[in-house]
Design an enzyme around this catalytic site. Structure first.
Site, PDB file in Angstrom:
ATOM      1  CG  ASP A  33       4.318   1.770  -7.131  1.00  0.00           C
ATOM      2  OD1 ASP A  33       3.144   1.433  -6.861  1.00  0.00           O
ATOM      3  OD2 ASP A  33       4.976   2.545  -6.426  1.00  0.00           O
ATOM      4  CB  ILE A  34       1.123  -3.233  -7.376  1.00  0.00           C
ATOM      5  CG1 ILE A  34       1.213  -2.924  -5.881  1.00  0.00           C
ATOM      6  CG2 ILE A  34       1.981  -4.428  -7.763  1.00  0.00           C
ATOM      7  CD1 ILE A  34       0.578  -4.001  -5.023  1.00  0.00           C
ATOM      8  CD  GLN A  96       9.616   6.764   4.243  1.00  0.00           C
ATOM      9  OE1 GLN A  96       9.872   7.694   4.997  1.00  0.00           O
ATOM     10  NE2 GLN A  96      10.407   5.720   4.101  1.00  0.00           N
ATOM     11  CG  HIS A 102      10.716   3.331  -1.613  1.00  0.00           C
ATOM     12  ND1 HIS A 102      10.388   3.299  -0.267  1.00  0.00           N
ATOM     13  CD2 HIS A 102       9.805   4.130  -2.197  1.00  0.00           C
ATOM     14  CE1 HIS A 102       9.311   4.032  -0.056  1.00  0.00           C
ATOM     15  NE2 HIS A 102       8.936   4.566  -1.205  1.00  0.00           N
ATOM     16  CG  HIS A 104       8.685   6.591  -6.119  1.00  0.00           C
ATOM     17  ND1 HIS A 104       7.525   5.851  -6.105  1.00  0.00           N
ATOM     18  CD2 HIS A 104       8.877   7.007  -4.836  1.00  0.00           C
ATOM     19  CE1 HIS A 104       7.029   5.837  -4.879  1.00  0.00           C
ATOM     20  NE2 HIS A 104       7.830   6.533  -4.085  1.00  0.00           N
TER      21      HIS A 104
HETATM   22  P1  AMP Z   1       6.186   5.936  -0.901  1.00  0.00           P
HETATM   23  O1  AMP Z   1       4.861   6.627  -0.867  1.00  0.00           O
HETATM   24  O2  AMP Z   1       7.286   6.830  -1.430  1.00  0.00           O
HETATM   25  O3  AMP Z   1       6.520   5.306   0.424  1.00  0.00           O
HETATM   26  O4  AMP Z   1       6.055   4.796  -1.974  1.00  0.00           O
HETATM   27  C1  AMP Z   1       5.757   3.459  -1.674  1.00  0.00           C
HETATM   28  C2  AMP Z   1       5.307   2.850  -2.959  1.00  0.00           C
HETATM   29  O5  AMP Z   1       5.299   1.449  -2.780  1.00  0.00           O
HETATM   30  C3  AMP Z   1       3.892   3.268  -3.403  1.00  0.00           C
HETATM   31  O6  AMP Z   1       3.960   3.911  -4.656  1.00  0.00           O
HETATM   32  C4  AMP Z   1       3.138   1.957  -3.444  1.00  0.00           C
HETATM   33  O7  AMP Z   1       2.257   1.880  -4.516  1.00  0.00           O
HETATM   34  C5  AMP Z   1       4.253   0.942  -3.585  1.00  0.00           C
HETATM   35  N1  AMP Z   1       3.943  -0.395  -3.075  1.00  0.00           N
HETATM   36  C6  AMP Z   1       3.445  -0.724  -1.860  1.00  0.00           C
HETATM   37  N2  AMP Z   1       3.308  -2.059  -1.751  1.00  0.00           N
HETATM   38  C7  AMP Z   1       3.760  -2.582  -2.915  1.00  0.00           C
HETATM   39  C8  AMP Z   1       3.880  -3.920  -3.424  1.00  0.00           C
HETATM   40  N3  AMP Z   1       3.534  -4.993  -2.709  1.00  0.00           N
HETATM   41  N4  AMP Z   1       4.379  -4.087  -4.680  1.00  0.00           N
HETATM   42  C9  AMP Z   1       4.735  -3.017  -5.419  1.00  0.00           C
HETATM   43  N5  AMP Z   1       4.647  -1.747  -5.001  1.00  0.00           N
HETATM   44  C10 AMP Z   1       4.157  -1.526  -3.759  1.00  0.00           C
END
Ligand code: AMP
Length: 139
Positions: A33-34, A96, A102, A104
């Site tokens: 996660d970035i 979300q 996905h 975590h």
């Molecule tokens: P959620 O809030 O459960 O939908 O989590 C989505 C996650 O995706 C968040 O923690 C973001 O930081 C992560 N995220 C979004 N874009 C990217 C990306 N390009 N590369 C890695 N992580 C990402």
């Protein structure tokens, strides 16, 4: 397999946008996660596009949980956290933000006081890339 050309995670799987990949197999993909909520925060996704827990197929969610178990063990070995959450969010109240199912993999530290709906804050890309390599080595 169902994919969505407008989905950011489908683009990551396709290699159209970069990621710090940890693992890939025929059904799943794992990457860092970035915007890490904690050091070592990783994500596991099914390759099949589905928005959330309500629409993901049984086979995709099973494969995702299996991979999450593997990634959790590698993260634990790499960082030796005090704990680790496997977390999955559906809908706005659950925070979300990406509409591709996905999980975590979220290492925890005693006293980190992390709230369930943490804010997104960009991480240090060099540090994240190095961690991806260390976690891969522990798979
Ligand atoms: P959620 O809030 O459960 O939908 O989590 C989505 C996650 O995706 C968040 O923690 C973001 O930081 C992560 N995220 C979004 N874009 C990217 C990306 N390009 N590369 C890695 N992580 C990402």
């Amino acid at each position: 397999m169902n994919t969505d050309p407008d989905c950011i995670f489908c683009k990551i799987i396709a290699g159209e946008i970069p990621s710090f990949k940890i693992h890939e197999d025929s059904e799943t993909f794992a990457f860092m996660d970035i915007n890490p909520a904690n050091e070592g925060h990783a994500l596991v996704i099914p390759k099949e596009h589905a928005r959330d827990v309500y629409s993901v197929s049984d086979s995709a969610i099973s494969a995702t949980v299996k991979t999450a178990k593997k990634i959790a063990a590698a993260v634990d070995k790499t960082l030796n956290p005090d704990g680790l959450n496997l977390l999955q969010c559906n809908g706005p109240a659950a925070a979300q933000s990406v509409m591709h199912f996905h999980m975590h993999v979220l290492p925890r530290r005693n006293g980190d006081d992390l709230k369930l709906n943490w804010g997104l804050e960009a991480g240090d890309m060099d540090a994240i890339g190095q961690l991806a390599e260390r976690i891969r080595d522990n798979l």
